[in-house]
Design a protein around this motif. Sequence first.
Motif, mmCIF file in Angstrom:
data_model
loop_
_atom_site.group_PDB
_atom_site.id
_atom_site.type_symbol
_atom_site.label_atom_id
_atom_site.label_comp_id
_atom_site.label_asym_id
_atom_site.label_seq_id
_atom_site.Cartn_x
_atom_site.Cartn_y
_atom_site.Cartn_z
ATOM 1 N N HIS A 236 13.164 13.119 -84.514
ATOM 2 C CA HIS A 236 14.379 12.562 -83.909
ATOM 3 C C HIS A 236 14.634 11.150 -84.446
ATOM 4 O O HIS A 236 14.780 10.189 -83.691
ATOM 5 N N ASP A 237 14.683 11.047 -85.764
ATOM 6 C CA ASP A 237 14.852 9.737 -86.398
ATOM 7 C C ASP A 237 16.309 9.379 -86.653
ATOM 8 O O ASP A 237 16.608 8.364 -87.284
ATOM 9 N N GLY A 238 17.235 10.217 -86.181
ATOM 10 C CA GLY A 238 18.655 9.938 -86.346
ATOM 11 C C GLY A 238 19.252 10.456 -87.634
ATOM 12 O O GLY A 238 20.459 10.326 -87.853
ATOM 13 N N LYS A 239 18.428 11.048 -88.484
ATOM 14 C CA LYS A 239 18.931 11.535 -89.768
ATOM 15 C C LYS A 239 19.381 12.988 -89.710
ATOM 16 O O LYS A 239 20.112 13.445 -90.586
ATOM 17 N N LEU A 245 18.918 10.866 -81.334
ATOM 18 C CA LEU A 245 18.042 9.786 -81.778
ATOM 19 C C LEU A 245 17.047 9.433 -80.683
ATOM 20 O O LEU A 245 17.420 9.248 -79.529
ATOM 21 N N TYR A 256 18.932 8.220 -77.250
ATOM 22 C CA TYR A 256 20.225 7.541 -77.334
ATOM 23 C C TYR A 256 21.321 8.481 -76.855
ATOM 24 O O TYR A 256 21.448 9.608 -77.342
ATOM 25 N N TYR A 274 23.674 1.314 -83.708
ATOM 26 C CA TYR A 274 23.102 2.643 -83.921
ATOM 27 C C TYR A 274 22.560 2.767 -85.350
ATOM 28 O O TYR A 274 21.427 3.223 -85.565
ATOM 29 N N ASP A 275 23.362 2.348 -86.332
ATOM 30 C CA ASP A 275 22.925 2.423 -87.727
ATOM 31 C C ASP A 275 21.688 1.558 -87.951
ATOM 32 O O ASP A 275 20.780 1.933 -88.708
ATOM 33 N N VAL A 278 18.636 3.365 -86.394
ATOM 34 C CA VAL A 278 18.241 4.484 -87.251
ATOM 35 C C VAL A 278 17.462 3.976 -88.465
ATOM 36 O O VAL A 278 16.434 4.548 -88.846
ATOM 37 N N GLY A 282 14.258 4.374 -85.819
ATOM 38 C CA GLY A 282 14.468 5.773 -85.485
ATOM 39 C C GLY A 282 13.218 6.622 -85.628
ATOM 40 O O GLY A 282 12.552 6.602 -86.662
#
Length: 353
Positions: A236-239, A245, A256, A274-275, A278, A282
Amino acid sequence: MNISINNTSPILSCRLNPLPSNTSFKTSCETLLKRIKRLDARTLNCILAYDDPDKPLIDDGKHTYFWYLAIGSMINPISLHLRDITPIISYPVKCPNHKLVFRDQCGMADIEECQGEEFDGVVHLVPIEQMDRLDQVEHMYKRIIVKIIDYEQRSHLVYVYKMNLIGEKERPKSTPSERYLDIIVKGCEYFGVRSSYINRLKYEQPVIPRKLPNTYRTIENIPDNVYYTNEDLAKHDGKDPTLPLWISVNGKILEYIGVPPQNHSDYDNQKRFYDFVVSYFGGREVVPAISRSWYEPMYKLPLNDDDICDEHRILAEDMCVSWGLNCCSGDTNTIYWKPIGRLRKTLNTTKSE
């Protein structure tokens, strides 16, 4: 010189006490000096030969370097090191027709135009890749160009970070934390900023006093008996757009909830935040990174996870609760994170609460 004093603070009587952190800071600087590799004088002079005071950068045809005015934590050599920023050269300066203010719920440093006033800071010359890194770290700011004057009365254009607006309004002025002002003051002393400016920071600027360890806030409402592995967290690293995330804060996993709608006044700032999360946090335990990003001079330089004591870890969690986990807009009624469980301890897991 001028520092904007917040006269609405309920703790106007509180001022910085730099003494408790002096020993740790001195030890950290001694450790840092052993690790820093400075450019030799010949290489430095070759770079400076291309300098133009009317430009905020140097381009020697092969490499690009940026003149950067630090006004907050990046004045401090330990804070620079913890963000992998190694200036080629640094020196104290004055910034005319501007003043230093502190804004938002975190009380972070900002620059404000004010004719006839001035404040002091430290200029660093950094390579382009380090300036790009600063752009990512300073996600709540944008770069602008200002003129500075060094202590020998030579002027130069430099970049400085100006805090982003909320909609079309400046963020509200506030009171800095004692930790944050301590970082600035110790950095000013390290780089030789004028004592008159340092004394104004010490004796005139109100601060929110450091908390006692028994008052640190922790993340609550963690679901009972819900555990995840490091492998679960890493996914769940946002990628992956199909997965939310996640981050872990001192062993407590948070999810998130999502960026607000595009027509929301805080959309741009939350999207940048958020960016940023990540990119740096993240799918990981954030305490080691937070301990470095939100440096506390009371503790020694955290070169690795083992350097972070339990008290320092709980302080990092408190910082997340106070500053990073509700929102970055100053609207404390907006919640962007929810606790979903705990990180299962393994032999390879960072210590958690």
